[in-house]
Design a protein around this motif. Sequence first.
Motif, short mmCIF file in Angstrom:
data_model
loop_
_atom_site.label_atom_id
_atom_site.label_comp_id
_atom_site.label_asym_id
_atom_site.label_seq_id
_atom_site.Cartn_x
_atom_site.Cartn_y
_atom_site.Cartn_z
N GLY A 137 0.82 -1.22 0.00
CA GLY A 137 0.00 0.00 0.00
C GLY A 137 0.84 1.26 0.00
O GLY A 137 2.04 1.23 -0.30
N GLY A 138 0.23 2.37 0.37
CA GLY A 138 0.97 3.63 0.43
C GLY A 138 0.04 4.81 0.50
O GLY A 138 -1.18 4.68 0.39
N LYS A 139 0.64 5.96 0.71
CA LYS A 139 -0.10 7.23 0.82
C LYS A 139 0.47 8.17 -0.23
O LYS A 139 1.67 8.50 -0.18
CB LYS A 139 0.13 7.84 2.21
N ILE A 140 -0.39 8.61 -1.14
CA ILE A 140 0.04 9.59 -2.15
C ILE A 140 -0.76 10.86 -1.91
O ILE A 140 -1.99 10.83 -1.79
CB ILE A 140 -0.16 9.02 -3.57
N ILE A 141 -0.03 11.97 -1.82
CA ILE A 141 -0.62 13.24 -1.39
C ILE A 141 -0.16 14.35 -2.35
O ILE A 141 1.02 14.45 -2.65
CB ILE A 141 -0.16 13.56 0.06
N GLY A 142 -1.12 15.17 -2.81
CA GLY A 142 -0.77 16.21 -3.77
C GLY A 142 -1.06 17.61 -3.24
O GLY A 142 -1.93 17.79 -2.39
N ALA A 143 -0.34 18.60 -3.80
CA ALA A 143 -0.60 20.00 -3.46
C ALA A 143 -1.63 20.54 -4.43
O ALA A 143 -1.36 20.74 -5.61
CB ALA A 143 0.68 20.81 -3.57
N CYS A 144 -2.85 20.78 -3.90
CA CYS A 144 -3.87 21.46 -4.67
C CYS A 144 -3.95 22.89 -4.10
O CYS A 144 -2.91 23.46 -3.72
CB CYS A 144 -5.18 20.67 -4.57
N SER A 145 -5.10 23.47 -4.01
CA SER A 145 -5.25 24.86 -3.54
C SER A 145 -6.73 25.19 -3.51
O SER A 145 -7.53 24.50 -4.17
CB SER A 145 -4.54 25.80 -4.53
N ILE A 146 -7.08 26.27 -2.81
CA ILE A 146 -8.45 26.78 -3.00
C ILE A 146 -8.67 27.10 -4.47
O ILE A 146 -9.79 27.05 -4.97
CB ILE A 146 -8.76 28.02 -2.11
N ALA A 147 -7.57 27.41 -5.18
CA ALA A 147 -7.66 27.69 -6.62
C ALA A 147 -7.88 26.41 -7.45
O ALA A 147 -7.99 26.49 -8.67
CB ALA A 147 -6.40 28.41 -7.10
N GLY A 148 -7.96 25.27 -6.78
CA GLY A 148 -8.36 24.03 -7.45
C GLY A 148 -9.86 23.79 -7.33
O GLY A 148 -10.39 22.82 -7.86
N HIS A 149 -10.52 24.68 -6.60
CA HIS A 149 -11.98 24.58 -6.44
C HIS A 149 -12.69 25.78 -7.05
O HIS A 149 -13.89 25.73 -7.31
CB HIS A 149 -12.35 24.48 -4.96
N TRP A 176 -5.92 3.06 -7.99
CA TRP A 176 -4.91 2.40 -7.15
C TRP A 176 -5.46 1.88 -5.82
O TRP A 176 -4.72 1.33 -5.01
CB TRP A 176 -3.73 3.36 -6.91
N ALA A 177 -6.79 2.02 -5.63
CA ALA A 177 -7.38 1.55 -4.36
C ALA A 177 -7.13 0.06 -4.17
O ALA A 177 -6.85 -0.40 -3.06
CB ALA A 177 -8.88 1.84 -4.36
N GLU A 178 -7.17 -0.70 -5.28
CA GLU A 178 -7.00 -2.16 -5.14
C GLU A 178 -5.60 -2.54 -4.64
O GLU A 178 -5.37 -3.67 -4.20
CB GLU A 178 -7.27 -2.85 -6.49
N HIS A 179 -4.68 -1.59 -4.71
CA HIS A 179 -3.31 -1.85 -4.22
C HIS A 179 -3.10 -1.33 -2.79
O HIS A 179 -1.97 -1.30 -2.30
CB HIS A 179 -2.28 -1.21 -5.15
N GLY A 180 -4.19 -0.86 -2.19
CA GLY A 180 -4.07 -0.33 -0.82
C GLY A 180 -3.44 1.05 -0.77
O GLY A 180 -2.93 1.47 0.28
N ILE A 181 -3.47 1.75 -1.90
CA ILE A 181 -2.88 3.10 -1.95
C ILE A 181 -4.02 4.12 -1.86
O ILE A 181 -4.98 4.04 -2.64
CB ILE A 181 -2.11 3.32 -3.27
N THR A 182 -3.92 5.06 -0.91
CA THR A 182 -4.89 6.16 -0.89
C THR A 182 -4.24 7.39 -1.52
O THR A 182 -3.02 7.58 -1.44
CB THR A 182 -5.35 6.50 0.55
N VAL A 183 -5.09 8.20 -2.16
CA VAL A 183 -4.61 9.40 -2.85
C VAL A 183 -5.48 10.58 -2.44
O VAL A 183 -6.71 10.55 -2.66
CB VAL A 183 -4.67 9.23 -4.39
N ASN A 184 -4.90 11.57 -1.82
CA ASN A 184 -5.64 12.76 -1.39
C ASN A 184 -4.78 14.00 -1.61
O ASN A 184 -3.56 13.89 -1.73
CB ASN A 184 -5.99 12.66 0.10
N SER A 185 -5.43 15.17 -1.66
CA SER A 185 -4.68 16.42 -1.82
C SER A 185 -5.13 17.44 -0.78
O SER A 185 -6.25 17.37 -0.29
CB SER A 185 -4.88 16.98 -3.23
N TYR A 186 -4.22 18.36 -0.49
CA TYR A 186 -4.53 19.45 0.45
C TYR A 186 -4.70 20.74 -0.33
O TYR A 186 -4.00 20.99 -1.30
CB TYR A 186 -3.43 19.58 1.53
#
Length: 262
Positions: A137-149, A176-186
């Motif tokens: 598995g793993g944790k993947i995290i991206g830099a988004c912004s209020i400018a992404g909304h 990638w959920a089936e590999h136990g990887i979550t992906v979220n952004s701040y």
Amino acid sequence: MAEGTGKVALVTGAARGIGRAIALRLAADGHDVAVNDLDSMKGELDAVADEVRSSGVRSASVTADVSDPDSVNGMVESVAGELGSLDIMVANAGIAQVKPLLDVTPEDFDRMMAVNARGVFLCFTAAARRMISQGDGGKIIGACSIAGHKGFSLLGHYSASKFAVRAMTQAAAQEWAEHGITVNSYCPGIVDTAMWELIDEQIGDLQGLEKGQAMSRFSELIALGRVQTPEDVASFVSYLASPDSDYMTGQSVMIDGGIIFS
Ligand SMILES: NC(=O)C1=CN([C@@H]2O[C@H](COP(=O)(O)OP(=O)(O)OC[C@H]3O[C@@H](n4cnc5c(N)ncnc54)[C@H](O)[C@@H]3O)[C@@H](O)[C@H]2O)C=CC1
Ligand SMILES: CC(=O)C(C)=O
């Protein structure tokens, strides 16, 4: 000092600002933390790696331009080779530019997309390949912004690049959920870093404002009544990197002191 978690994190754009705060917070949480930035930032980057080590965890410092595929693949392999694995990827590196859309050149647009959108794509996919091969598995995290909304006036091409991060976060989470990887952004709001100094200066030049005036005008939008610190962002990324967020994926979450309500 925190007990070691046995997990290895990589934070891009970590020589200063939000990336540096994230690297130090993840180190305080007990993760080993590799840090990345451009070659021109090597002095500052090495100093952050030393600060990480002073938390009692391991570190590595890797210069690479996140918009370049070979450099990103090389970076991921070198971190996994030196520290043993890659479990947490924080694709934080980004650039900003203030320009009315009618003045944005195709070159401005391409550079913005190359770093903020392609850079995140390359870091996400290189990390996912490595995590899938590790099988844990793993944790993947991206830099988004209020400018992404919300597309912001004078930040049109920047906003477009952050909408791209939000879309990729959603798609990658499903694939990638089936590999136990979550992906979220701040999605930070107005954070006191070199990036906002530049935005303040560029808005000031366009609108004839004194230094600091553009930032204080934008700050009036913040319900909590103060500009954000890099550490405000890092504490949320700490959660995204931890098992506490295991049931959360595909989200690009506003951490903006109350500017945009969704
Ligand atoms: N400062 C703010 O108010 C906000 C920032 N963000 C995002 O947070 C992230 C970090 O922002 P800040 O710390 O404020 O910016 P910053 O400009 O202070 O730091 C960004 C770092 O990324 C590095 N970098 C730039 N291009 C790179 C490349 N091609 N390869 C590797 N490294 C590169 C820079 O050298 C710098 O050290 C960015 O993605 C930004 O868009 C999002 C919302 C608000
Ligand atoms: C830099 C940035 O993302 C904003 C919205 O200020």
